[in-house]
Design a protein around this motif. Structure first.
Motif, mmCIF file in Angstrom:
data_model
loop_
_atom_site.group_PDB
_atom_site.id
_atom_site.type_symbol
_atom_site.label_atom_id
_atom_site.label_comp_id
_atom_site.label_asym_id
_atom_site.label_seq_id
_atom_site.Cartn_x
_atom_site.Cartn_y
_atom_site.Cartn_z
ATOM 1 N N VAL A 71 0.954 -1.124 -0.066
ATOM 2 C CA VAL A 71 0.211 -0.029 -0.012
ATOM 3 C C VAL A 71 0.900 1.346 0.026
ATOM 4 C CG1 VAL A 71 -1.928 -0.923 1.153
ATOM 5 C CG2 VAL A 71 -0.141 0.110 2.585
ATOM 6 N N VAL A 72 0.047 2.404 -0.293
ATOM 7 C CA VAL A 72 0.913 3.505 -0.413
ATOM 8 C C VAL A 72 0.185 4.462 0.868
ATOM 9 C CG1 VAL A 72 0.961 5.939 -1.608
ATOM 10 C CG2 VAL A 72 1.497 3.708 -2.782
ATOM 11 N N VAL A 73 1.109 5.220 1.727
ATOM 12 C CA VAL A 73 0.681 5.705 2.845
ATOM 13 C C VAL A 73 1.004 7.258 2.708
ATOM 14 C CG1 VAL A 73 0.294 6.032 5.255
ATOM 15 C CG2 VAL A 73 0.865 3.660 4.312
ATOM 16 N N TYR A 74 -0.124 8.047 2.560
ATOM 17 C CA TYR A 74 0.283 9.568 2.586
ATOM 18 C C TYR A 74 -0.518 10.199 3.693
ATOM 19 C CZ TYR A 74 0.116 14.450 1.431
ATOM 20 O OH TYR A 74 -0.070 15.724 1.229
ATOM 21 N N GLN A 75 0.121 10.710 4.600
ATOM 22 C CA GLN A 75 -0.374 11.333 5.588
ATOM 23 C C GLN A 75 -1.280 9.880 6.404
ATOM 24 O OE1 GLN A 75 -1.691 15.050 4.859
ATOM 25 N NE2 GLN A 75 0.265 15.861 4.672
ATOM 26 N N ASP A 76 -2.521 10.477 6.757
ATOM 27 C CA ASP A 76 -3.348 9.196 7.372
ATOM 28 C C ASP A 76 -4.120 8.548 6.255
ATOM 29 O OD1 ASP A 76 -2.712 10.041 9.883
ATOM 30 O OD2 ASP A 76 -4.062 11.401 10.289
ATOM 31 N N ASN A 77 -3.833 8.702 4.971
ATOM 32 C CA ASN A 77 -4.448 8.028 4.084
ATOM 33 C C ASN A 77 -3.788 6.992 3.629
ATOM 34 O OD1 ASN A 77 -6.648 10.167 3.386
ATOM 35 N ND2 ASN A 77 -4.446 11.289 3.007
ATOM 36 N N ASP A 101 5.093 7.181 1.844
ATOM 37 C CA ASP A 101 5.684 5.862 2.143
ATOM 38 C C ASP A 101 5.117 4.688 1.329
ATOM 39 O OD1 ASP A 101 7.288 6.834 4.166
ATOM 40 O OD2 ASP A 101 5.711 6.736 5.664
ATOM 41 N N VAL A 102 5.868 4.000 0.919
ATOM 42 C CA VAL A 102 5.333 2.697 0.342
ATOM 43 C C VAL A 102 5.403 1.475 1.203
ATOM 44 C CG1 VAL A 102 5.350 1.142 -1.418
ATOM 45 C CG2 VAL A 102 5.540 3.589 -1.988
ATOM 46 N N LEU A 103 4.703 0.933 1.740
ATOM 47 C CA LEU A 103 4.742 -0.333 2.685
ATOM 48 C C LEU A 103 4.546 -1.629 1.998
ATOM 49 C CD1 LEU A 103 2.880 0.780 5.783
ATOM 50 C CD2 LEU A 103 5.356 1.320 5.013
ATOM 51 N N THR A 104 5.368 -2.631 2.047
ATOM 52 C CA THR A 104 4.938 -3.809 1.573
ATOM 53 C C THR A 104 5.233 -4.818 2.774
ATOM 54 O OG1 THR A 104 5.690 -3.583 -0.638
ATOM 55 C CG2 THR A 104 5.701 -5.915 -0.072
ATOM 56 N N GLY A 105 4.143 -5.563 3.083
ATOM 57 C CA GLY A 105 4.016 -6.691 4.112
ATOM 58 C C GLY A 105 4.536 -7.847 3.362
ATOM 59 N N VAL A 106 5.325 -8.720 4.134
ATOM 60 C CA VAL A 106 5.530 -10.092 3.633
ATOM 61 C C VAL A 106 5.421 -10.963 4.507
ATOM 62 C CG1 VAL A 106 7.410 -11.453 2.508
ATOM 63 C CG2 VAL A 106 7.388 -8.840 2.169
ATOM 64 N N GLY A 113 8.926 -22.831 10.388
ATOM 65 C CA GLY A 113 8.438 -21.600 10.981
ATOM 66 C C GLY A 113 8.219 -20.544 10.159
ATOM 67 N N GLN A 114 7.999 -19.384 10.645
ATOM 68 C CA GLN A 114 7.479 -18.395 9.521
ATOM 69 C C GLN A 114 8.293 -17.032 9.853
ATOM 70 O OE1 GLN A 114 3.359 -18.285 10.832
ATOM 71 N NE2 GLN A 114 3.654 -16.458 12.180
ATOM 72 N N SER A 115 8.117 -16.421 8.769
ATOM 73 C CA SER A 115 8.937 -15.005 8.827
ATOM 74 C C SER A 115 7.759 -13.735 8.301
ATOM 75 C CB SER A 115 9.813 -14.819 8.031
ATOM 76 O OG SER A 115 10.530 -13.486 7.782
ATOM 77 N N LEU A 116 7.556 -12.724 9.372
ATOM 78 C CA LEU A 116 6.556 -11.725 8.826
ATOM 79 C C LEU A 116 7.395 -10.319 9.126
ATOM 80 C CD1 LEU A 116 3.366 -12.790 11.121
ATOM 81 C CD2 LEU A 116 3.827 -13.092 8.543
ATOM 82 N N PHE A 117 7.303 -9.638 8.198
ATOM 83 C CA PHE A 117 8.063 -8.313 8.047
ATOM 84 C C PHE A 117 7.179 -7.131 7.425
ATOM 85 C CE2 PHE A 117 10.456 -8.391 4.390
ATOM 86 C CZ PHE A 117 10.645 -9.620 3.934
ATOM 87 N N VAL A 118 7.621 -5.807 7.612
ATOM 88 C CA VAL A 118 7.215 -4.763 6.697
ATOM 89 C C VAL A 118 8.296 -4.181 6.281
ATOM 90 C CG1 VAL A 118 5.618 -2.840 6.411
ATOM 91 C CG2 VAL A 118 5.039 -4.785 7.995
ATOM 92 N N GLU A 119 8.484 -3.806 4.886
ATOM 93 C CA GLU A 119 9.589 -3.002 4.295
ATOM 94 C C GLU A 119 8.905 -1.756 4.221
ATOM 95 O OE1 GLU A 119 12.705 -4.032 4.738
ATOM 96 O OE2 GLU A 119 13.558 -2.158 3.653
ATOM 97 N N LYS A 120 9.637 -0.285 4.532
ATOM 98 C CA LYS A 120 8.971 0.866 4.153
ATOM 99 C C LYS A 120 10.215 1.617 3.165
ATOM 100 C CE LYS A 120 7.095 3.247 7.500
ATOM 101 N NZ LYS A 120 7.173 4.218 8.650
ATOM 102 N N THR A 121 9.766 2.249 1.843
ATOM 103 C CA THR A 121 10.119 2.894 1.371
ATOM 104 C C THR A 121 9.539 4.362 1.332
ATOM 105 O OG1 THR A 121 10.980 0.938 -0.001
ATOM 106 C CG2 THR A 121 11.530 3.083 -1.207
ATOM 107 N N LYS A 122 10.385 5.265 1.288
ATOM 108 C CA LYS A 122 9.977 6.761 1.133
ATOM 109 C C LYS A 122 10.162 7.320 -0.427
ATOM 110 C CE LYS A 122 10.532 9.337 5.195
ATOM 111 N NZ LYS A 122 9.060 9.689 5.470
ATOM 112 N N VAL A 123 9.200 7.904 -0.921
ATOM 113 C CA VAL A 123 9.257 8.346 -2.369
ATOM 114 C C VAL A 123 8.676 9.629 -2.167
ATOM 115 C CG1 VAL A 123 8.116 7.726 -4.522
ATOM 116 C CG2 VAL A 123 8.697 6.028 -3.053
#
Ligand SMILES: Cc1cn([C@H]2C[C@H](O)[C@@H](COP(=O)(O)OP(=O)(O)OP(=O)(O)O)O2)c(=O)[nH]c1=O
Length: 186
Positions: A71-77, A101-106, A113-123
């Motif tokens: 998802v793309v996050v701009y302020q509270d949207n 911010d662009v957030l990708t959850g993986v 076992g499992q791996s859950l993480f979120v990566e954030k990139t500022k654009v």
């Protein structure tokens, strides 16, 4: 034999994972992408990534399964894929001249076992004119992409700079994903 499954219908995620030179199959899961219980965008993408992976892993418990959500996050949207061209234009107007911010959850589910993480990139976007926005919508590119743009396509011309993993913006933080796969014994 170990099996790797990408639980995604996104052609971009397939192309990115192909760069890693791993053998994998695609099995897209069709889950309800509505989430009401998430308290933050980070939680939302993580939960959706998990649900996408889990819907496949339930049928393939001995495989390594990757799910992702962007998802793309701009302020509270939180901007997902636009439903109409008007919505796409509204999203692009929001992003014009601003940073987001662009957030990708993986989610990687595996027998180890499992791996859950979120990566954030500022654009950071340049100011966009109405003409640029309409011409871009006319290409059809925005409609299946979070935030109504694809950095890998014509919207490359809108981007002043980024901070973080480029591949994360396209839909899969590749290097971190492959490192997590290895950590889980792939
Ligand atoms: C911001 C941005 C998003 N995107 C794409 C990545 C994702 O495919 C899409 C966000 O939608 P998602 O719901 O994350 O993924 P999807 O529906 O395409 O695929 P699936 O759920 O089956 O895995 O937006 C780009 O391709 N380029 C970009 O610059």
């Amino acid at each position: 034999m170990k099996q790797l499954i990408l639980a995604s219908s996104s052609p971009r995620r397939k192309q990115l994972l192909e760069l890693a030179n791993l053998r994998f199959q695609i099995l897209a899961s069709h889950i309800d992408e509505q989430i009401h219980e998430a308290k933050s965008p980070e939680q939302a993408v993580q939960l959706l990534a998990y649900r996408k992976a889990k819907a496949v892993a339930d049928h393939y418990p001995h495989s390594y399964v990757i799910g992702a959500d962007t998802v793309v996050v701009y302020q509270d949207n939180i901007l997902g894929k636009p439903k109409t061209e008007e919505e796409a234009a509204a999203m692009l107007r929001m992003l014009s001249g601003n940073e987001h911010d662009v957030l990708t959850g993986v989610a990687i589910l595996s027998p180890n076992g499992q791996s859950l993480f979120v990566e954030k990139t500022k654009v950071f976007f340049w100011d966009l004119t109405e003409e640029e926005i309409f011409d871009y919508i006319a290409t059809g590119e925005p409609m299946d992409k979070a935030g109504a743009y694809g950095i890998q396509g014509r919207a490359a011309l809108f981007v002043k700079r980024i901070e973080g993993d480029y591949f994360n913006v396209v839909g899969l933080p590749l290097s971190r994903t492959v490192r997590e796969l290895k950590r889980l014994g792939w």
